[in-house]
Design an enzyme around this catalytic site. Structure first.
Site, PDB file in Angstrom:
ATOM      1  N   ARG A  18       0.688  -1.125  -0.025  1.00  0.00           N
ATOM      2  CA  ARG A  18      -0.100  -0.001  -0.092  1.00  0.00           C
ATOM      3  C   ARG A  18       0.843   1.102   0.194  1.00  0.00           C
ATOM      4  O   ARG A  18       1.745   1.476   0.664  1.00  0.00           O
ATOM      5  CB  ARG A  18      -1.045  -0.146   1.106  1.00  0.00           C
ATOM      6  N   GLY A  19       0.725   2.226  -0.854  1.00  0.00           N
ATOM      7  CA  GLY A  19       1.247   3.675  -1.337  1.00  0.00           C
ATOM      8  C   GLY A  19       2.599   4.026  -1.324  1.00  0.00           C
ATOM      9  O   GLY A  19       2.765   3.341  -2.056  1.00  0.00           O
ATOM     10  N   ARG A  23       5.763   2.275  -2.925  1.00  0.00           N
ATOM     11  CA  ARG A  23       5.987   2.012  -5.112  1.00  0.00           C
ATOM     12  C   ARG A  23       7.308   2.457  -5.483  1.00  0.00           C
ATOM     13  O   ARG A  23       7.138   1.962  -5.674  1.00  0.00           O
ATOM     14  CB  ARG A  23       4.640   3.006  -5.282  1.00  0.00           C
ATOM     15  N   GLY A  51     -12.767  -0.585 -12.669  1.00  0.00           N
ATOM     16  CA  GLY A  51     -13.509  -1.732 -12.904  1.00  0.00           C
ATOM     17  C   GLY A  51     -13.487  -2.898 -12.454  1.00  0.00           C
ATOM     18  O   GLY A  51     -13.746  -3.514 -12.396  1.00  0.00           O
ATOM     19  N   GLU A  84      -6.324  -8.054  -0.847  1.00  0.00           N
ATOM     20  CA  GLU A  84      -5.628  -9.555  -1.319  1.00  0.00           C
ATOM     21  C   GLU A  84      -4.987 -10.030  -0.280  1.00  0.00           C
ATOM     22  O   GLU A  84      -5.400 -11.650  -0.398  1.00  0.00           O
ATOM     23  CB  GLU A  84      -4.502  -8.030  -1.692  1.00  0.00           C
TER      24      GLU A  84
END
Length: 157
Positions: A18-19, A23, A51, A84
Site C-alpha cells: 500500500r502506498g 511503490r 472497474g 488481497e
C-alpha cells in the site's frame, strides 16, 4: 491422466503493498531485482482500469506461486489491500500458495493483534460496514494469520 496435471501458474510472485512511498522506493527496487533475476512478478499498475482492478488482482493472486505481503502502517486502511490479504490467505490454504510477509516499519503484533494504525483502520472499517460485518471479520482473521507467519522486519535499513 490429464485431470491430474496441475495448471501452470502465470506469475512467480504477487506483490501486495500500500502506498506511493513504498511503490517508489522499496517495492520498485524489489520488483527490479526480481525481474532482473528472471522472476515473473505481478504488481498492480496505475494503468489498471478502475472497474477491473479488484477482480484482476484476485485472479493474479490465484495465478501466482508466491505472494509477498509488505505490511506498512497504511496497509490496513485500504479495503483493496484487505481483500488481497484475505484472498492470499485463502489461496495459501486451498492452493498451497507460499506467503512471505515483510513488516515494513510495523511490528508483526500490530498486524496480528490489530494494534496502533491497524486498530484505527479496522475501527473505521467497522463503523462503515458494521461491527458484526463478515467482511471485516474475514479481514481480521487474514491479518491475524498473515501476521503470525515468520517474515522479514524492515525499518529504515
Amino acid at each position: 491422466m490429464a485431470s491430474s496435471l496441475k495448471p501452470k501458474k502465470i506469475y512467480d510472485v504477487f506483490l501486495s503493498f500500500r502506498g506511493a512511498e513504498l511503490r517508489l522506493n522499496f517495492i520498485s527496487h524489489l520488483y527490479q531485482a526480481l525481474i532482473q533475476n528472471g522472476i515473473h512478478t505481478f504488481w498492480d499498475s496505475e494503468e489498471l482500469k478502475k472497474g477491473d482492478q479488484i477482480s484482476m488482482l484476485m485472479e493474479a493472486i490465484k495465478e501466482s506461486c508466491i505472494a509477498v505481503i509488505v505490511f506498512s502502517q497504511d496497509y490496513a486502511s485500504s479495503e483493496w489491500c484487505l481483500e488481497e490479504v484475505a484472498k492470499i490467505m485463502e489461496c495459501k490454504e486451498q492452493r498451497n500458495l507460499t506467503v512471505l510477509p515483510v513488516f515494513y516499519k510495523v511490528d508483526p503484533k500490530e498486524v496480528r493483534e490489530g494494534r496502533e494504525s491497524y486498530r484505527r483502520a479496522l475501527d473505521k472499517h467497522e463503523s462503515k460496514f458494521g461491527k458484526d460485518s463478515d467482511k471485516v471479520k474475514r479481514w481480521k482473521e487474514a491479518l491475524f494469520n498473515a501476521g503470525s507467519l515468520s517474515g522479514w522486519h524492515l525499518n529504515d535499513e
